[in-house]
Design an enzyme around this catalytic site. Sequence first.
Site, mmCIF file in Angstrom:
data_model
loop_
_atom_site.group_PDB
_atom_site.id
_atom_site.type_symbol
_atom_site.label_atom_id
_atom_site.label_comp_id
_atom_site.label_asym_id
_atom_site.label_seq_id
_atom_site.Cartn_x
_atom_site.Cartn_y
_atom_site.Cartn_z
ATOM 1 N N ASP A 1 -0.815 6.984 6.704
ATOM 2 C CA ASP A 1 -1.976 6.088 5.835
ATOM 3 C C ASP A 1 -2.273 4.822 7.559
ATOM 4 O O ASP A 1 -2.042 3.890 7.688
ATOM 5 C CB ASP A 1 -1.814 5.094 4.774
ATOM 6 C CG ASP A 1 -2.860 4.541 4.615
ATOM 7 O OD1 ASP A 1 -3.680 4.210 5.375
ATOM 8 O OD2 ASP A 1 -3.019 3.865 3.633
ATOM 9 N N LYS B 1 -12.146 -1.325 8.132
ATOM 10 C CA LYS B 1 -11.322 -2.554 9.468
ATOM 11 C C LYS B 1 -11.214 -2.000 11.100
ATOM 12 O O LYS B 1 -11.514 -2.908 11.666
ATOM 13 C CB LYS B 1 -9.761 -2.818 9.153
ATOM 14 C CG LYS B 1 -9.493 -2.336 7.915
ATOM 15 C CD LYS B 1 -7.682 -2.306 7.288
ATOM 16 C CE LYS B 1 -7.447 -2.682 5.668
ATOM 17 N NZ LYS B 1 -8.045 -3.853 4.845
ATOM 18 N N TRP C 1 0.636 -0.952 -0.159
ATOM 19 C CA TRP C 1 0.799 0.156 -0.095
ATOM 20 C C TRP C 1 1.163 1.187 -0.033
ATOM 21 O O TRP C 1 0.678 1.811 -0.751
ATOM 22 C CB TRP C 1 -0.879 -0.276 0.975
ATOM 23 C CG TRP C 1 -1.849 -0.931 1.134
ATOM 24 C CD1 TRP C 1 -1.471 -2.983 2.106
ATOM 25 C CD2 TRP C 1 -3.063 -1.176 -0.290
ATOM 26 N NE1 TRP C 1 -3.028 -2.701 1.498
ATOM 27 C CE2 TRP C 1 -3.201 -2.744 0.867
ATOM 28 C CE3 TRP C 1 -3.152 -0.775 -0.939
ATOM 29 C CZ2 TRP C 1 -4.321 -3.636 -0.272
ATOM 30 C CZ3 TRP C 1 -3.971 -1.511 -2.033
ATOM 31 C CH2 TRP C 1 -5.457 -2.150 -1.632
#
Length: 359
Positions: free
Chosen positions: A172, A196, A102
């Site tokens: 992030d 999440k 990511w």
Amino acid sequence: MKRAYNFNAGPAALPEWVLQEAQKSWMDFNNTGMSVMELSHRSKDYEGVHNEAKALLASLLSIPEDYEILFLQGGASLQFTMVPMNLLDNGQTGYYALTGVWAEKALKEAAKIGKTEIAASSKEDNYTYIPEAGDIQVPENAAYLHITSNNTIYGTQWQTFPTGLKVPVVADMSSDILSTPIDVKNFDIIYAGAQKNLGPSGVTVVIIKKDLIKKNPALPTMLSYETHASSNSLFNTPPTLAIYLLSLVLKWAENQGGLEAIATINNKKAETLYNVIDNSNGFYNGHAAKNSRSKMNVTFTLQSDELTKRFLEEAKQAGFVGLNGHRSIGGCRASIYNAVPLEHVEALAEFMKTFQQNA
């Protein structure tokens, strides 16, 4: 109905209390005769949901008043583009710490917008560790430093963050926000997809320092932070149901005793699984270096692909869901986000022990 042992990486488990509360008002929210999904986003009833979610998040994370809270769409993946579009001015460079896929994707999108550099990387060791925070240096004229706080695929997590830098720090935090107390003042932008720890998929939270929000007519309207900050994230129709469920998750977190209490449980869950791995005499092998282990995603392999396949098949039969490792690295992964009960983690630990004994 028996609930599954849900270890999915995202969309992931939601607290049962949240689902039950949502069910109560599914057909009639706040005596409106409508579901939250049917309310106008301009209505007072929805406005109350929207603002309560912001207030709860500000309280739980102790967000200072000089930060704006935005509820956006497009997931963290859209933030890979919005961050450089809003922060990466001509002549400046965005610096990225590469700790997983990511982070790589964030860098790739930023490189389409402007100049980028790699500030640190663990790619050469298949992302088994997190670079030392104190070793990361960026020039004072840099646009920002970007980090990914937790790496779901590789099961690594920053234990300490870079501090004392003269440039904005962007994080992030999609997969570990709300899992432990953080000092928001150490970051200038925090963004996180909700699916999440914060709620269902469909809404992305952005916490941004107000002095970074600038009006730039050259930016596409929907990709400007100023557009959303100036309209309380109501410039267009927001994901109203996702924000409502987010507000319920935040109430649940508050009822658990806040982030200190949640962190205590998360530490216990992670310790339970890592103890099985470490005491298995090599039967299970953790992917991450011990000083970089994630408390959200426990990644491990077995001694052969055949044994791994058998483990996953038997785990599925026993009611465990989502234990497959990411397709890019294989193996196994147990995602133990906030909503995964300690009892489910303990059940997995016992299954792992029994599987080893019978192998």
